[in-house]
Motif scaffolding. Structure first.
Motif: not given
Lengths: 513, 143
Positions: B102-126
């Motif tokens: 989702l964040t990639w499709r909203l114009d985040t550069p790919p590598l950064q998108a992976v980072l945001i994705g992982t952090l969001t997932s981890g953040g929500i989990y925590v």
């Protein structure tokens, strides 16, 4: 004084560590959600309901959390209106008119703090209004039988469309869609499955929380994807100078009459069925402009033009709680969502709420006062924090919104089926928003459908199958009359008002409040 | 034009709704009204409203271009996949993938998108699982 003993009891309920913490969390989250464009009060509350529910919070704590979010969002909407000229939520659209010009003159801080004070005055007076008016309305509501309730629900649907849409046919469509969805499931009176098409998951009916989160939160995500609206709006004009963040005494003094007038008007607009906070701020601003705009300063950064809509929309937010609590008929989108909270906690709002769950009602009212003071404290010295939050770009925010929605819904049922239904509602919400169909009547329909039908059937059964009983009492007849007038009148008169109101709003935001 | 199609679809829904209502098997124990009356009433008003929409259409909404439409469709597909795979692979992995997309499709550069994705997932989990104790889907690895 009866009221004061009740209120004291309420404060005793609200002043526990947990409830205060929830109020603080709610006001903070609410202000944030209000401030971020795209997340209005209805969305904010919708996303948090499943969470409050799965966390196993009791009735009073959940309500305290969610109404704090509601009040907070009303405060927060003004921040992006003033700084960016983009309303953070719909009720804040009128604040753009004078708030942004003030910011351009380098008086953003004053505009923010003045509007914070105006919000406080509006909400404070409206909470008193709620205390005084709701019990009176309850006495009146005790006269209602099933037939009158049926008429009252019809009235709610008829008038809701008058303001929330430009097209009455579309709001009728939306209401029927909602009611139609509510029918799905096993009939409560005879036990036969209706419109389930053999799908076992549907026997329990559609969970209205799933519908609400899908329609409001997910459709918002789709709107953002459509416009590829990923970068922060704040980026462009973040350089706006905030300036001093305390309003001068002379300015407060000059705007006090404005705040009082606007609070009264806003409160009335909020109590009226179907109106809600957007109308409250619109009426307050227009009235103030007509009354006081002698030198043509409105629209160019007049402080009164900032105070009026903010006092108005916060007062309307309090006002809209009156019919929701006393009659079980919400007056706006966000209160419809709050009704969902009550229903999922197995509390039936209406006159009996004040008798059977007096602790819930008065605890809630006390919490509103507490939340309001917290908001004042949070919104004047800490306003800088929220302006910084505006810089979080939607490309990060929107996926989080989507995922938190999924987490909440999955937490309730633990079934993928509900998630699929929610996605379905998200797509439906997106299409309907494109077609300018209001979403609030759909929500109201799914919430009230069963109660409405049960009241109708009860009334007719009591009268031995005579449908005439539905219009059998003077009270029922007058409710029907108001319903019909409320539906037909906007066809002629409403066009003018709405055209002016809608001129200032984002064409796609059907999640009006 | 959109509103005319919308009205026609609405009318169709109303007819199907009325038909489905008539298929309801009534129980021998019924109240004076029965389970059909209310939904039938809904179908009638739904149909009338649809006809009104079709006859008096509003101005045309701004539909997205085909590419944008495909964008939304793709997001829907990803969300459906997310819903289906959530119980299979567990919350952390599924959410990281969905958020990254989702964040990639909203114009985040790919590598950064992976980072945001992982952090969001981890953040929500925590926040939701570890702090608030909500039950999230747990996959084969227990998270």
């Amino acid at each position: 004084m009866d009221i004061f003993t009740n209120l004291a009891d309420g404060f005793a309920t609200a002043l526990t560590f947990q409830n205060l913490a929830l109020a603080l969390l709610g006001t903070f989250l609410g202000t944030m959600m209000g401030a971020l464009p795209g997340l209005g009060p209805a969305n904010g509350v919708a996303i948090l309901i499943p969470l409050a529910f799965t966390l196993g919070l009791g009735a009073t704590p959940s309500l305290i959390l969610l109404t704090s979010v509601y009040y907070g969002a009303m405060y927060g909407g003004r921040i992006s209106s003033i700084l960016l000229n983009i309303p953070g939520d719909e009720p804040a659209m009128m604040t753009c008119l004078d708030g942004h010009p003030m910011a351009l003159k380098g008086r953003a801080g004053e505009a923010l703090s003045l509007s914070g004070v105006a919000s406080f005055v509006g909400a404070f007076l409206a909470t008193w209004g709620l205390i005084l008016l709701a019990p009176q309305l309850v006495k009146f509501a005790l006269l209602f039988g099933p037939a009158e309730y049926f008429a009252l629900f019809a009235l709610a649907f008829a008038t809701l469309g008058g303001v929330s849409s430009t097209n009455q046919a579309k709001s009728a469509f939306a209401a029927m869609l909602g009611l139609g969805l509510a029918v799905i499931g096993v009939d409560t009176q005879t036990g036969v499955p209706r419109l389930t098409f053999g799908e076992v998951h549907l026997y329990d009916g559609l969970d209205f929380l799933v519908a609400i989160v899908g329609l409001f939160a997910l459709s918002e995500v789709f709107i953002f994807l459509e416009h590829r609206h990923g970068s922060a709006d704040a980026g462009k004009s973040a350089a706006t100078k905030i300036g001093r963040i305390t309003p001068s005494w002379s300015m407060l003094k000059a705007t006090t009459p404005t705040m009082l007038r606007s609070s009264a008007l806003g409160f009335i607009a909020g109590v009226l069925p179907g109106a809600g906070a957007s109308l409250g701020s619109f009426i307050s601003y227009s009235f103030e402009k007509r009354l006081k705009d002698r030198d043509g300063t409105f629209g160019k950064g007049d402080p009164r033009g900032v105070a009026a809509p903010e006092a108005g929309n916060n007062a309307a937010a309090g006002g809209a709680l009156v019919p929701m609590l006393a009659l079980g008929v919400p007056g706006s989108g966000t209160t419809a969502v709050l009704l969902a909270v009550l229903l999922s906690l197995n509390i039936t709002p209406g006159p009996l709420l004040f008798q059977n769950n007096a602790d819930v009602v008065w605890g809630l009212i006390a919490a509103l006062f507490i939340a309001n003071f917290m908001l004042l404290a949070m919104n004047i010295p800490m306003v800088g924090l929220f302006t910084r939050l505006l810089m979080v770009p939607p490309r990060i925010l929107m996926p989080i919104v989507a995922m938190v929605s999924f987490v909440g819904i999955y937490g309730i049922s633990g079934s993928s089926f509900d998630l699929l239904v929610m996605i379905g509602f998200g797509v439906m919400g997106w299409v309907l928003r494109k077609l300018d169909v209001p979403l609030v009547p759909i929500i109201l329909g799914t919430l009230l459908g069963n109660t409405m039908e049960n009241n109708m059937r009860r009334a007719v059964t009591i009268a031995n199958g005579d449908y005439g009983t539905l219009v059998g009492s003077p009270l029922a007849i007058s409710l029907w009359a108001v319903a019909i007038i409320g539906f037909v009148l906007p066809l002629f008169v409403g066009r003018l008002v709405k055209a002016r109101m809608h001129a200032r709003r984002d064409t796609e935001s059907s999640t009006s409040d | 034009m959109s509103d005319r199609i919308f009205g026609a679809v609405g009318l169709l829904i109303a007819i199907v709704y009325a038909w489905a209502t008539l298929q309801i098997e009534e129980s021998f124990l019924s109240d004076a009204v029965g389970p059909k009356t209310f939904p039938l009433g809904i179908a009638v008003i739904l149909g009338l409203a649809s006809i009104a929409i079709a006859l008096k259409p509003d101005s045309e909404p701004e539909w997205p271009s085909l590419g944008r439409l495909a964008e939304i469709l793709a997001a829907v597909v990803v969300m459906v996949l997310y819903a289906e795979f959530l119980p299979v692979v567990g919350f952390l992995i599924a959410t990281a993938f969905a958020t990254t997309y989702l964040t990639w499709r909203l114009d985040t550069p790919p590598l950064q998108a992976v980072l945001i994705g992982t952090l969001t997932s981890g953040g929500i989990y925590v926040v939701f699982k570890l702090i608030l104790g909500l039950s999230l889907a747990s996959g084969p690895f227990g998270f």
